[in-house]
Scaffold this active site. Structure first.
Site, PDB file in Angstrom:
ATOM      1  N   GLU A 244      49.315 -11.021   7.495  1.00  0.00           N
ATOM      2  CA  GLU A 244      50.436 -11.903   7.142  1.00  0.00           C
ATOM      3  C   GLU A 244      51.551 -11.009   6.620  1.00  0.00           C
ATOM      4  OE1 GLU A 244      49.904 -15.508   4.870  1.00  0.00           O
ATOM      5  OE2 GLU A 244      47.848 -15.735   5.603  1.00  0.00           O
TER       6      GLU A 244
ATOM      7  N   GLU B  25      42.934 -15.061   1.749  1.00  0.00           N
ATOM      8  CA  GLU B  25      43.520 -14.865   0.416  1.00  0.00           C
ATOM      9  C   GLU B  25      42.610 -15.380  -0.706  1.00  0.00           C
ATOM     10  OE1 GLU B  25      47.607 -16.273   0.268  1.00  0.00           O
ATOM     11  OE2 GLU B  25      48.255 -14.631   1.546  1.00  0.00           O
TER      12      GLU B  25
HETATM   13  O1  AHR Z   1      51.932 -18.096   5.673  1.00  0.00           O
HETATM   14  C1  AHR Z   1      52.038 -19.047   4.644  1.00  0.00           C
HETATM   15  C2  AHR Z   1      50.948 -18.898   3.605  1.00  0.00           C
HETATM   16  O2  AHR Z   1      51.123 -17.699   2.926  1.00  0.00           O
HETATM   17  C3  AHR Z   1      49.527 -18.827   4.112  1.00  0.00           C
HETATM   18  O3  AHR Z   1      48.958 -20.075   4.302  1.00  0.00           O
HETATM   19  C4  AHR Z   1      48.831 -18.088   3.020  1.00  0.00           C
HETATM   20  O4  AHR Z   1      47.729 -17.350   3.495  1.00  0.00           O
HETATM   21  C5  AHR Z   1      49.896 -17.227   2.398  1.00  0.00           C
HETATM   22  O5  AHR Z   1      49.927 -17.325   1.017  1.00  0.00           O
END
Ligand code: AHR
Length: 503
Positions: free
Chosen positions: A292, A173
């Site tokens: 994610e 990210e």
């Molecule tokens: O999954 C929780 C968080 O969400 C992770 O650390 C991050 O990559 C995202 O913003």
């Protein structure tokens, strides 16, 4: 009762069901590692301290890959802290989650956990506070057989055989201002390209994931992908996508339509990647690693990290409790991932245990399943062969977020070898049951072998440690199939799986 009509045919093939669609994610965050997968005092713990009951449920969930060690955590992580004798490993501040990282679990322990659990590790390198050299060092530690500084250190630490990790994330990210070492698209694109180039000098056949956007709502969404891919296109195989679907917020109808956003996200990233492809005049195609995704109740208190002088080890963070509506949304998001199997070649449910997770643990005690466990486990177990897009004529309803929203959404998979058809379908109406009619003329001899539905009069019912099974997928006795025609009733706010096989 409104009726949704589906036509399912082998002519509508999208691509193979990919095992990597059913990946998950373990980050050093809250109780994901410590008192999640790792709890040395637990009665089922192995020699490394990993809980056997969590390993068992991970297998039952049907997890294929596990992304590690972050997430935001990786952007400040010094992987060297987590290898070698445990009593010599330093404790460090974890700036991402305002916690203390004891480094009791590191790369070698995680690799042993992955082997025992039967999952493929997917590693992330730190491109926040670190760069090319540290990524190369970790790659050498993991994948080079021996005879060099880092590979011999791995052997000295007990791993004679290299881990041969194939899939690597180039940071996490990096578009997010919250990220330690956050960068502009130009800065990150250059760094990712140089890191990838160097990693391929060590091992050309790696599969590399460059960071895309952390959500489609980011102000830089689209432009970030364009710039980053313009820099790194030739060096990478995937671009990541992250999406969390927010709490219901008083608008259940819009929340239930979350998969529309996921479809839009995938289409937008694919279009942007293809535009860069055209400009670069290359035939290579970039695929998406949706590494994610989940429902996340970000406004709840436990989503906020500690502050001030409080830097706890493994605090309670992001321990969302999921209800039936959340499980229906999760099942629908999986339908979207499958439907997009031509572009989404890997995905990771965030996360595996305790932290926005399908399973929860009590330290030293029970492990239990959240509602979202069920659609994931059943889809992973029964989606196989080829994904078939379904021709769908669905009733629709208005939602504040998506306007006219198809009430029913579905995808099918066809396993030619096993002669098995699986249909995954949701009813996104808050109030109305829907009749399902499916034309299966391409599969005249199939009969229903299993039809289950997850729904409940109280859609806000959530599992607890004391009761994680009184609501769950139950046989749907309304579903019948004969002479190439399938019919049944889908209750309001429901997820269903219908499996058919040759008589
Ligand atoms: O999954 C929780 C968080 O969400 C992770 O650390 C991050 O990559 C995202 O913003």
């Amino acid at each position: 009762m409104p009726t949704a009509r589906l036509t399912i045919d082998t002519a509508f093939r999208v691509g193979p069901v990919r095992r990597r669609t059913f990946g998950s994610f373990v980050e050093h965050l809250g109780r994901s590692v410590y008192s999640g997968i790792h709890d040395p005092g637990h009665p089922t713990a192995d020699a490394d301290g990993f809980r056997g009951d969590v390993i068992q449920l991970t297998k039952e969930l049907g997890i294929s890959t596990v992304r590690y060690p972050g997430g935001n955590f990786v952007s400040g992580y010094r992987w060297e802290d987590g290898v070698g004798p445990r009593d010599q490993r330093p404790a460090r501040l974890d700036l991402a989650w305002h916690s203390t990282e004891p480094n009791t679990v590191g790369t070698d322990e995680f690799m042993r956990w992955a082997t025992t659990t039967g999952v493929e590790p997917m590693m992330a390198v730190n491109l926040g506070t670190r760069g090319v050299q540290e990524a190369l060092d970790l790659l050498e530690y993991c994948n080079v057989p021996g005879g060099t500084y880092w590979s011999d250190l791995r052997r000295a630490n007990g791993a004679e055989v290299p881990y041969r990790v194939k899939m690597w994330c180039l940071g996490n990210e990096m578009d997010g201002p919250w990220q330690t070492g956050h960068k502009t698209a130009e800065e990150y694109g250059r760094l990712a390209a140089e890191t990838a180039r160097a990693m391929r000098q060590m091992q050309p056949d790696l599969e590399l994931v460059v960071c895309g956007s952390s959500s489609s709502a980011m102000p830089t969404f689209g432009e970030w992908e364009r710039v980053v891919l313009t820099e790194a296109y030739d060096q990478v195989d995937y671009i990541s996508a992250h999406a969390y679907y927010w709490e219901e917020d008083g608008d259940l109808a819009s929340f239930l339509g979350s998969a529309i956003d996921m479809d839009h996200f995938v289409a937008s990233v694919a279009a942007t990647a293809d535009a860069v492809r055209a400009r670069l005049k290359t035939s290579k195609r970039i695929h998406i690693s949706f590494d994610e995704w989940n429902v996340w109740y970000q406004k709840r208190a436990e989503s906020r990290p500690p502050t001030g002088d409080d830097w706890p080890v493994a605090p309670i963070l992001l321990e969302d409790r999921y209800n039936v509506a959340d499980a229906v949304v999760l099942g629908n998001l999986l339908i979207s991932l499958l439907r997009n199997t031509d572009r989404v070649h890997a995905a990771s449910l965030a996360q595996l245990v305790n932290v926005i997770a399908p399973m929860m643990t009590e330290p030293g005690g029970r492990v239990w399943k959240q509602t979202i466990f069920h659609p994931f486990a059943l889809t992973s177990a029964h989606a196989s062969g080829e994904v078939l897009r379904v021709a769908l004529d669905s009733p629709s309803h208005e939602t504040a977020r998506f306007g006219e929203t198809p009430t029913v959404d579905a995808v099918a998979t066809w396993d030619e070898q096993a002669q098995e058809l699986a249909v995954f379908v949701v009813n996104r109406s808050v109030t109305e049951d829907v009749r399902l009619e499916a034309d299966l003329r391409a599969f005249p001899g199939l009969r229903v072998v299993d039809a289950v539905t997850l729904s409940n009069p109280d859609v806000h019912w959530a599992a607890t440690a004391d009761d994680d099974s009184s609501v769950g997928p139950r046989p749907n006795g309304t579903v019948t199939a004969a002479d190439g025609h399938l019919a049944g009733v889908l209750p309001a706010v429901s997820w269903s799986m219908i499996r058919l096989a040759a008589a």
